[in-house]
Write a protein that holds these residues in place. Structure first.
Motif, mmCIF file in Angstrom:
data_model
loop_
_atom_site.group_PDB
_atom_site.id
_atom_site.type_symbol
_atom_site.label_atom_id
_atom_site.label_comp_id
_atom_site.label_asym_id
_atom_site.label_seq_id
_atom_site.Cartn_x
_atom_site.Cartn_y
_atom_site.Cartn_z
ATOM 1 N N ALA A 34 50.789 149.542 76.632
ATOM 2 C CA ALA A 34 49.497 149.319 75.993
ATOM 3 C C ALA A 34 49.637 148.725 74.709
ATOM 4 O O ALA A 34 50.468 148.415 74.687
ATOM 5 C CB ALA A 34 48.330 150.056 75.534
ATOM 6 N N VAL A 35 49.036 147.199 74.636
ATOM 7 C CA VAL A 35 48.741 146.740 73.512
ATOM 8 C C VAL A 35 48.070 146.637 72.431
ATOM 9 O O VAL A 35 46.424 146.032 73.060
ATOM 10 C CB VAL A 35 48.747 145.206 73.676
ATOM 11 N N ALA A 36 48.095 146.672 71.323
ATOM 12 C CA ALA A 36 46.580 146.872 70.112
ATOM 13 C C ALA A 36 46.668 145.317 69.850
ATOM 14 O O ALA A 36 48.019 145.652 68.494
ATOM 15 C CB ALA A 36 46.171 148.044 69.663
ATOM 16 N N VAL A 37 45.965 145.137 68.835
ATOM 17 C CA VAL A 37 45.632 143.203 68.013
ATOM 18 C C VAL A 37 44.892 144.083 66.761
ATOM 19 O O VAL A 37 43.791 143.996 67.480
ATOM 20 C CB VAL A 37 45.576 142.462 68.099
ATOM 21 N N ASN A 38 45.092 144.424 65.786
ATOM 22 C CA ASN A 38 44.231 144.940 64.810
ATOM 23 C C ASN A 38 43.901 146.077 64.780
ATOM 24 O O ASN A 38 42.600 146.060 64.709
ATOM 25 C CB ASN A 38 43.356 143.820 64.212
ATOM 26 N N GLN A 39 44.055 146.918 65.465
ATOM 27 C CA GLN A 39 43.666 148.437 65.525
ATOM 28 C C GLN A 39 42.849 148.508 67.061
ATOM 29 O O GLN A 39 41.520 149.360 67.339
ATOM 30 C CB GLN A 39 43.292 149.178 64.951
ATOM 31 N N GLU A 40 42.347 147.276 67.749
ATOM 32 C CA GLU A 40 41.664 146.857 68.754
ATOM 33 C C GLU A 40 42.837 146.764 70.217
ATOM 34 O O GLU A 40 43.143 145.702 70.455
ATOM 35 C CB GLU A 40 40.779 146.173 68.918
ATOM 36 N N VAL A 41 42.632 147.941 71.348
ATOM 37 C CA VAL A 41 43.197 147.545 73.092
ATOM 38 C C VAL A 41 42.622 145.972 73.117
ATOM 39 O O VAL A 41 41.551 145.874 73.261
ATOM 40 C CB VAL A 41 43.388 148.586 73.599
ATOM 41 N N ILE A 42 43.677 145.583 73.745
ATOM 42 C CA ILE A 42 43.438 143.913 74.193
ATOM 43 C C ILE A 42 43.666 144.763 76.075
ATOM 44 O O ILE A 42 44.934 144.809 76.258
ATOM 45 C CB ILE A 42 43.941 143.047 73.809
ATOM 46 N N ALA A 43 42.882 144.468 76.912
ATOM 47 C CA ALA A 43 43.195 144.548 78.246
ATOM 48 C C ALA A 43 44.510 143.403 79.252
ATOM 49 O O ALA A 43 44.496 142.832 78.056
ATOM 50 C CB ALA A 43 42.132 144.405 78.973
ATOM 51 N N ARG A 44 45.191 144.160 79.423
ATOM 52 C CA ARG A 44 46.254 143.250 80.017
ATOM 53 C C ARG A 44 45.377 141.394 81.004
ATOM 54 O O ARG A 44 45.819 140.729 80.344
ATOM 55 C CB ARG A 44 46.965 144.042 81.332
ATOM 56 N N VAL A 45 44.124 141.836 81.156
ATOM 57 C CA VAL A 45 43.223 140.583 81.897
ATOM 58 C C VAL A 45 43.352 139.682 80.522
ATOM 59 O O VAL A 45 42.965 138.331 81.405
ATOM 60 C CB VAL A 45 42.452 140.857 82.484
ATOM 61 N N ASP A 46 43.252 139.932 79.212
ATOM 62 C CA ASP A 46 42.941 139.216 78.814
ATOM 63 C C ASP A 46 44.589 138.632 77.612
ATOM 64 O O ASP A 46 43.906 137.755 76.257
ATOM 65 C CB ASP A 46 41.643 139.908 77.598
ATOM 66 N N HIS A 47 45.259 139.454 77.826
ATOM 67 C CA HIS A 47 45.989 138.783 76.656
ATOM 68 C C HIS A 47 46.456 137.271 76.899
ATOM 69 O O HIS A 47 47.217 136.308 76.118
ATOM 70 C CB HIS A 47 47.542 139.645 77.345
ATOM 71 N N ASP A 48 46.743 136.411 77.918
ATOM 72 C CA ASP A 48 46.885 135.533 78.205
ATOM 73 C C ASP A 48 45.758 134.788 77.560
ATOM 74 O O ASP A 48 46.162 133.048 76.966
ATOM 75 C CB ASP A 48 47.107 134.850 79.521
ATOM 76 N N ARG A 49 44.275 134.775 76.970
ATOM 77 C CA ARG A 49 43.650 133.831 75.861
ATOM 78 C C ARG A 49 42.870 134.892 74.501
ATOM 79 O O ARG A 49 41.922 134.270 74.615
ATOM 80 C CB ARG A 49 42.239 134.020 77.405
ATOM 81 N N HIS A 50 44.045 135.191 74.599
ATOM 82 C CA HIS A 50 43.581 136.341 73.269
ATOM 83 C C HIS A 50 44.791 135.227 72.018
ATOM 84 O O HIS A 50 46.191 135.920 72.183
ATOM 85 C CB HIS A 50 43.593 136.909 73.407
ATOM 86 N N TYR A 51 44.126 134.482 71.743
ATOM 87 C CA TYR A 51 45.208 134.150 70.351
ATOM 88 C C TYR A 51 45.159 134.287 68.962
ATOM 89 O O TYR A 51 44.599 134.957 69.152
ATOM 90 C CB TYR A 51 44.608 132.175 70.210
ATOM 91 N N LEU A 52 46.459 134.172 68.761
ATOM 92 C CA LEU A 52 46.557 135.319 67.313
ATOM 93 C C LEU A 52 46.662 134.553 66.151
ATOM 94 O O LEU A 52 46.656 133.186 66.760
ATOM 95 C CB LEU A 52 48.084 135.392 67.301
ATOM 96 N N GLN A 53 45.890 134.943 65.367
ATOM 97 C CA GLN A 53 46.187 134.290 64.607
ATOM 98 C C GLN A 53 46.780 135.433 63.243
ATOM 99 O O GLN A 53 47.891 136.486 63.304
ATOM 100 C CB GLN A 53 44.427 135.223 63.704
ATOM 101 N N ALA A 54 46.751 134.217 61.977
ATOM 102 C CA ALA A 54 48.102 134.400 60.536
ATOM 103 C C ALA A 54 47.989 136.055 60.028
ATOM 104 O O ALA A 54 46.471 136.261 60.312
ATOM 105 C CB ALA A 54 47.443 133.779 60.374
ATOM 106 N N HIS A 55 48.922 136.870 60.374
ATOM 107 C CA HIS A 55 48.350 138.043 59.718
ATOM 108 C C HIS A 55 47.879 139.104 60.696
ATOM 109 O O HIS A 55 47.774 140.250 60.168
ATOM 110 C CB HIS A 55 47.169 137.947 58.200
ATOM 111 N N ASP A 56 47.876 138.457 61.926
ATOM 112 C CA ASP A 56 47.311 139.915 62.712
ATOM 113 C C ASP A 56 48.367 141.160 62.904
ATOM 114 O O ASP A 56 49.451 141.116 63.007
ATOM 115 C CB ASP A 56 47.985 139.560 64.112
ATOM 116 N N SER A 57 48.070 142.542 63.740
ATOM 117 C CA SER A 57 48.685 143.217 63.017
ATOM 118 C C SER A 57 49.186 143.491 64.828
ATOM 119 O O SER A 57 48.004 144.219 65.213
ATOM 120 C CB SER A 57 48.508 144.439 62.701
ATOM 121 N N ILE A 58 50.350 144.167 66.071
ATOM 122 C CA ILE A 58 50.021 143.814 66.518
ATOM 123 C C ILE A 58 51.628 144.947 66.913
ATOM 124 O O ILE A 58 51.832 145.635 66.700
ATOM 125 C CB ILE A 58 50.808 142.922 68.097
ATOM 126 N N LEU A 59 50.414 146.475 67.992
ATOM 127 C CA LEU A 59 50.907 147.362 68.436
ATOM 128 C C LEU A 59 51.422 147.402 69.528
ATOM 129 O O LEU A 59 50.394 147.709 70.886
ATOM 130 C CB LEU A 59 50.384 148.620 67.681
#
Length: 67
Positions: A34-59
């Protein structure tokens, strides 16, 4: 731009997607995590359209078996 992945600092290109980070870290294996960006889980189907921002924290959390 600077981001963190599992509390480790990383430098990535502007416009990087979450999918590009996941592939770089996990390879083509796309199950059991599972992947979370800034403590929000991102669905796998959205990984390719979720653009990262400076200082994002990925888990990235890898599932394990055991008991």
């Amino acid at each position: 731009m600077k981001i963190t992945i599992n509390d480790q600092p990383y430098e990535v290109a502007e416009g990087a997607t979450l999918q590009s980070i996941v592939i770089a870290r996990m390879g083509e294996k796309q199950t059991g995590f599972a992947v979370a960006v800034n403590q929000e889980v991102i669905a796998r189907v959205d990984h390719d359209r979720h653009y990262l921002q400076a200082h994002d924290s990925i888990l990235i959390i890898q599932a394990t078996q055991g008991g």
